[in-house]
Write an enzyme that holds these catalytic residues in place. Structure first.
Site, PDB file in Angstrom:
ATOM      1  N   CYS A 107      -0.566   1.000 -10.638  1.00 31.30           N
ATOM      2  CA  CYS A 107      -1.142  -0.171 -10.129  1.00 31.30           C
ATOM      3  C   CYS A 107      -0.971   0.914  -8.808  1.00 31.30           C
ATOM      4  CB  CYS A 107       0.058  -1.090 -10.108  1.00 31.30           C
ATOM      5  SG  CYS A 107      -0.610  -2.255  -8.982  1.00 31.30           S
ATOM      6  N   HIS A 149      -4.220  -8.792 -14.665  1.00 35.21           N
ATOM      7  CA  HIS A 149      -3.377  -7.682 -13.751  1.00 35.21           C
ATOM      8  C   HIS A 149      -3.833  -8.003 -12.538  1.00 35.21           C
ATOM      9  CE1 HIS A 149      -1.604  -3.440 -12.016  1.00 35.21           C
ATOM     10  NE2 HIS A 149      -2.401  -3.422 -11.698  1.00 35.21           N
ATOM     11  N   GLU A 150      -4.600  -8.090 -11.635  1.00 36.39           N
ATOM     12  CA  GLU A 150      -5.351  -8.281 -10.125  1.00 36.39           C
ATOM     13  C   GLU A 150      -4.351  -9.932 -10.015  1.00 36.39           C
ATOM     14  OE1 GLU A 150      -5.856  -6.078  -8.610  1.00 36.39           O
ATOM     15  OE2 GLU A 150      -5.900  -4.654 -10.076  1.00 36.39           O
ATOM     16  N   HIS A 153      -0.686 -10.109  -8.625  1.00 35.54           N
ATOM     17  CA  HIS A 153      -0.432  -9.955  -8.115  1.00 35.54           C
ATOM     18  C   HIS A 153      -0.235 -11.660  -6.925  1.00 35.54           C
ATOM     19  CE1 HIS A 153       0.144  -5.555  -7.751  1.00 35.54           C
ATOM     20  NE2 HIS A 153      -1.462  -5.403  -8.326  1.00 35.54           N
TER      21      HIS A 153
END
Ligand code: NI
Length: 185
Positions: A107, A149-150, A153
């Site tokens: 990341c 994953h994104e 965030h």
């Protein structure tokens, strides 16, 4: 063109729940996306979420090289094409089944490190595009991983918080060196 500064783990913007975008066609949102695209192109990587550039809004961008898809998606037999750079506004993810698969992640907000993270192997995601239209896709393999994953965030979650085995966390340089030794180099 603007290259934006990346927030690193520990910055409060990475810990909060990002706010929904009210109007995806707002020129300010398009400017944000363009700057995120410039930033990702400059720094390299598969994806970027708005909180990583200090903007607490539900916007992510990502792309998937065809080779990356082909390497991990061997179920179909034929390698699928890559996913071109895509912006997702107010994305929502629905797992398709309970199956999870481990994979190495890194990341931009946790520079230098990588670790093994379990992710749903199949998902459906729905989001708005910058022109206001609806994007709805099913994803597997690395495509599913990068979207999870994104989107994490946007909920204040960084990949180390998803790890089950912290012994796999390491500096990329060291992990590569170890891999080389395993391969006999
Ligand atoms: Ni990240």
């Amino acid at each position: 063109m603007a290259i934006l500064k990346i927030a690193r783990m520990g910055h409060p913007v990475l810990k909060r729940i990002a706010d929904p975008v009210q109007d995806p066609t707002d020129p300010e949102i398009h400017k944000l996306i363009n700057d995120m695209v410039d930033t990702l192109a400059d720094i390299g990587g598969a994806g970027l979420a708005a909180p990583q550039v200090h903007v607490p809004l539900r916007v992510v961008i990502f792309h998937v090289p065809g080779a990356r898809l082909a390497a991990e998606d061997q179920v179909e037999g034929t390698p699928p094409p890559g996913i071109p750079l895509t912006a997702l506004i107010n994305p929502e993810i629905t797992p398709l089944g309970d199956e999870m698969v481990d994979g190495l992640e890194a990341c931009l907000s946790v520079p230098g490190l990588a670790g093994t993270v379990p992710r749903y192997s199949r998902i459906r995601y729905r989001a708005l595009a910058p022109n206001g239209s609806v994007i709805e896709r099913e994803a597997t393999g690395f495509h599913a991983r990068v979207v999870q994953h994104e989107c994490d965030h946007l909920d204040g979650i960084l990949y180390p918080m998803r790890m089950r085995d912290m012994t796999s966390l390491g500096f990329v340089e060291e992990l590569r060196r170890y891999e080389d030794k395993e391969a006999g180099d």
